[in-house]
Design an enzyme around this catalytic site. Structure first.
Site, short mmCIF file in Angstrom:
data_model
loop_
_atom_site.label_atom_id
_atom_site.label_comp_id
_atom_site.label_asym_id
_atom_site.label_seq_id
_atom_site.Cartn_x
_atom_site.Cartn_y
_atom_site.Cartn_z
N SER A 17 16.86 -22.68 0.37
CA SER A 17 16.38 -22.85 -1.00
C SER A 17 17.36 -22.22 -1.99
CB SER A 17 15.00 -22.21 -1.13
OG SER A 17 14.63 -22.14 -2.47
N PHE A 71 21.89 -27.60 -11.35
CA PHE A 71 21.59 -27.65 -9.92
C PHE A 71 21.46 -29.10 -9.45
CE2 PHE A 71 19.30 -23.62 -11.24
CZ PHE A 71 20.45 -22.87 -11.12
N TRP A 131 20.42 -24.34 -2.14
CA TRP A 131 20.14 -25.59 -2.87
C TRP A 131 20.47 -25.42 -4.35
CZ3 TRP A 131 16.89 -26.59 -6.97
CH2 TRP A 131 16.62 -27.93 -7.26
N HIS A 132 20.23 -24.20 -4.87
CA HIS A 132 20.46 -23.98 -6.29
C HIS A 132 21.93 -23.98 -6.67
CE1 HIS A 132 16.26 -22.70 -6.17
NE2 HIS A 132 16.25 -22.99 -7.44
N GLY A 133 22.78 -23.64 -5.74
CA GLY A 133 24.20 -23.67 -6.11
C GLY A 133 25.08 -23.11 -5.03
#
Lengths: 297, 483
Positions: B322, B483, B325-327
């Site tokens: 997770s 994102f 996933w953001h960066g």
């Protein structure tokens, strides 16, 4: 569907009154509408333009310009000048003032104050300053609409309303506001004060500003006026906030004669500045004397 | 085209009118939505429309392939892996290529060998993480036979590119959203009014709360060394409100906009800062992503119905993925790991599902215990947000270094012109409204029942006026766009 659309229209009519009331009541907060003619004495400066129909040098730029180019020091050196700088003036607004007033001021040279800060600016603060202080015409409306910012739209509407009803006919701007004193010809002198570091931000050049700047160069050169680009000195810490100073210097040099005074003169934060961006009067003298040398070369 | 831009203020009414003018023809309506969604996306960069179209074609075809009952399980799995490969491949290339090259280079250098990979200049397509996950949910659910694959290419394309949630979610499930493109719609006045109200509240959150907090948070985060520890704590708190106002504001506008077109999107935020522990926080924060990871990663790994060791592994995998996933930055991974560490004690002590209700339900005030629980949860999340906000690990380390010293017990001081008091007052009003409306879908949903039309309209007018008055000069793009 029709009921929904009807209610949207009715609400728009209904809401205009509470919104206007709320705006009026919160006027003192002055956060998202510029109600008054204020800022860096732009109102006085614009009103003085007819007094300076012909000068040797016209200064344009941000507060670095109107607080940094003291026309009295240039007069002492035999150079007549007028300072058309304004608060946070970015190339977009410089283009606006030049297109609007260059016909009224006959000048041989234009000293255009450039900086990464001005090129990174969204131009909102300056647009607000212009709209609230200048007489509006279609250029003002165009510049305001292009800003695409609610605060600018609010101020544009409000200023149009004031101008339409001629509500500012008795307005006269005070010469001295706090520690600032307006000097005829566009310069603003700050009383001596202790150096205070101001907050710095990260700078990133905007294409819109660069495009406006290119138009300025075209306009000035098209009129046969000599263009001198000057980067005014700021504190070393502030200067280093922009990571690509060399690239910026190289870019500016491609457009015209360019002097970066952060490299040409040595100044001390506590002796020559009153904050991270602005010179005190002692610093202005050092800077201007050096600039006179370059101009008269 | 930002939701809070002038362009969108023109775009939305035009699409709205066109859409409802075609309400006798579903195909035409979906066509209007598809074209306007493509236009909406191309306002950022038309070239990346090709990626959306590619994702759409691949997943539509794979859906059709999975429809064929004669295919063996291995062929079905192969089709699913093609979908995962294409979608994650695109995401991986555009979002993570440079990160992995840099990490490989650093790792090889550490061991004294060289690695010949060079980074390339890649633009991250807006919203790629969102629509990729949305389309993936479709093929996975079709493969699991949870939903029927669609043969309606227009509806499917409109589902993938639906403009209200295309660039920053909520990440919809095909099982919820796709059928809505296939069902004929009638204009519903109540739903449309509710949508408008949610848009208004979203704009308030974004333009007043998030953007004002951003001014202060950005100033403090930019040079932590210049500020006292207490000011840095304040900076973290302001960022916590910035990201909440920004992202939940976006979600509210997205959900409200979808309602104008007769669509119901899933809830994405449920007053997360009124959570009594981290587990509750994660049930209330970015719900569409959390549940995506729960359904497609956590549960397939065994979830919590497995050995303790595997439970710990599963929690870490989900939070780390997770974060990633953001960066493509270690700061996001550490942020994920930190949240996993906060969450684990609750899971291992089986306390992670203690707070399934709303805090102080039916009451005006929380108990002291609830207040303490909410405050401590908020502070934990605010500390984790420092990693999320920091530009690099060294930036985060610098922030923490200055945040924990003796100046923690001094009054916060800002050396800038930023008006902190106005922002604090606005925050207080915001928290109060959110608290009063915490049992609803969004804070002001209940206003319809509480106030008569005249008072309601006065309230809306005041919110609009507040937006006009208090929106800061410097506008910030939505954080989650990156994102």
């Amino acid at each position: 569907m029709m009921r929904f659309l009807k209610h949207i229209v009715l609400f728009s009519v209904f809401a205009s009154l509470p919104i206007a009331l709320f705006l009026g009541l919160t006027a003192h907060l002055n956060t998202n509408i510029v109600f008054k003619k204020q800022g860096g004495h732009l109102y006085s400066r614009i009103n003085e333009i007819p007094k300076f129909p012909k000068v040797d040098v016209l200064f344009v730029g941000s507060s670095h310009a109107y607080r940094g180019f003291d026309i009295r020091l240039f007069t002492k050196n035999g150079i007549s000048s007028f300072n058309l700088g304004s608060s946070s003036q970015s190339p977009i607004q410089s283009l606006y003032v030049l297109e609007k007033y260059l016909d009224s001021i006959d000048c041989e040279k234009i000293v255009f104050e450039v900086s990464p800060q001005a090129f990174s600016s969204d131009g909102i603060e300056s647009a607000l300053d212009m709209i609230s202080n200048d007489n509006m015409n279609w250029r003002t409306v165009k510049m305001g609409l292009e800003a695409q910012h609610m605060k600018v739209f609010n101020t544009l509407l409000y200023s149009a309303y004031r101008q339409f009803l001629n509500l500012d006919s008795n307005f006269s701007e005070e010469k001295t506001k706090g520690k600032d004193t307006y000097i005829s010809g566009g310069f603003v002198e700050r009383q001596q004060q202790e150096f205070r570091k101001s907050a710095s931000t990260h700078y990133e050049i905007r294409q819109r500003q660069l495009a406006a700047f290119e138009k300025i160069v075209e306009v000035i050169k098209g009129r046969g006026i000599e263009l001198i680009l000057v980067q005014a000195p700021v504190t070393l810490a502030e200067y280093k906030m922009y990571e690509s100073n060399e690239k910026f210097d190289a870019l500016m040099s491609t457009y015209s004669v360019y002097y970066n005074f952060n490299k040409l003169i040595t100044l001390s934060d506590s002796v020559h500045f009153y904050d991270s961006h602005h010179l005190n009067q002692y610093g202005v003298e050092v800077f201007n004397n050096a600039l006179v040398d370059f101009i008269t070369k | 085209m930002l939701f809070n831009s002038l362009e969108f203020a023109f775009f939305l009414p035009i699409v709205f009118c066109l859409y409802w003018l075609c309400n006798k023809n579903l195909k035409l309506q979906n066509g209007v939505l598809l074209l306007s969604s493509y236009y909406f996306y191309s306002c950022w960069d038309w070239r990346f429309l090709s990626l959306i179209i590619l994702s759409t074609i691949v997943d539509y075809c794979i859906g059709l392939g999975l429809k064929n009952e004669s295919h063996s399980i291995s062929i079905r799995k192969l089709l699913l892996w093609i979908s995962i490969g294409v979608n994650i491949g695109l995401l991986g290339f555009f979002k993570y290529y440079n990160f992995f090259i840099e990490q490989f280079t650093a790792a090889f250098t550490l061991f004294g060998t060289s690695f010949e990979g060079s980074t390339i200049s890649i633009i991250l397509p807006v919203g790629i993480s969102f629509y990729t996950f949305q389309t993936l949910s479709y093929t996975i659910d079709v493969c699991r036979k949870k939903i029927e694959p669609t043969t309606n290419v227009l509806a499917f394309s409109a589902f993938v590119s639906f403009f209200p949630q295309l660039v920053a979610g909520p990440i919809e499930r095909a099982s919820n959203l796709l059928p809505q493109f296939i069902k004929k719609k009638q204009f519903d006045y109540t739903s449309a009014v509710d949508g408008m109200r949610q848009i208004l509240w979203g704009l308030f959150k974004k333009m007043i709360i998030a953007d004002n907090c951003a001014e202060i948070a950005n100033t403090i985060f930019y040079s932590p060394a210049d500020y006292s520890a207490s000011t840095l704590v304040l900076g973290a708190v302001f960022f916590a409100f910035q990201i909440y106002g920004d992202f939940s504001g976006y979600s509210d506008i997205a959900i409200g906009t979808a309602r104008l077109f007769g669509f119901n999107l899933m809830k994405n935020f449920s007053f997360p800062y009124f959570s009594r522990d981290i587990a509750e926080f994660w049930r209330r924060w970015h719900i569409s992503l959390s549940t995506w990871f729960r359904d497609y990663v956590y549960i397939p790994l065994g979830g919590s119905k497995t050995s303790k060791a595997k439970q710990i592994r599963n929690v870490f995998i989900v939070f780390l993925v997770s974060g990633f996933w953001h960066g493509a930055n270690w700061t996001f991974i550490i942020w994920g790991a930190l949240n996993a560490l906060f969450f684990l004690p609750l899971l291992l002590s089986k306390q992670n599902r203690t707070h399934l209700d709303t805090v102080a339900q039916g009451k005006l005030f929380p108990s002291v215990r609830e207040l303490a629980a909410m405050t401590s949860t908020f502070l934990l999340t605010a500390i984790a947000w420092v990693f999320f906000r920091a530009e690099s690990m060294s930036h985060a380390a610098e922030y923490f270094q200055y945040m924990f010293d003796w100046t923690l017990f001094t009054m916060p001081v800002l050396i800038s012109k930023v008006s902190i008091s106005t922002t604090l007052i606005l925050l207080l009003i915001f928290v109060l409204i959110e608290w009063l409306g915490r049992e609803n879908e969004y804070a002001i949903e209940n206003i319809e029942r509480l106030l008569n039309r005249f008072l309601r309209w006065c309230f809306y007018a005041i919110v609009i006026a507040a937006i006009i008055v208090f929106t800061p000069t410097e506008q910030n793009p939505f954080i989650y766009f990156q994102f």
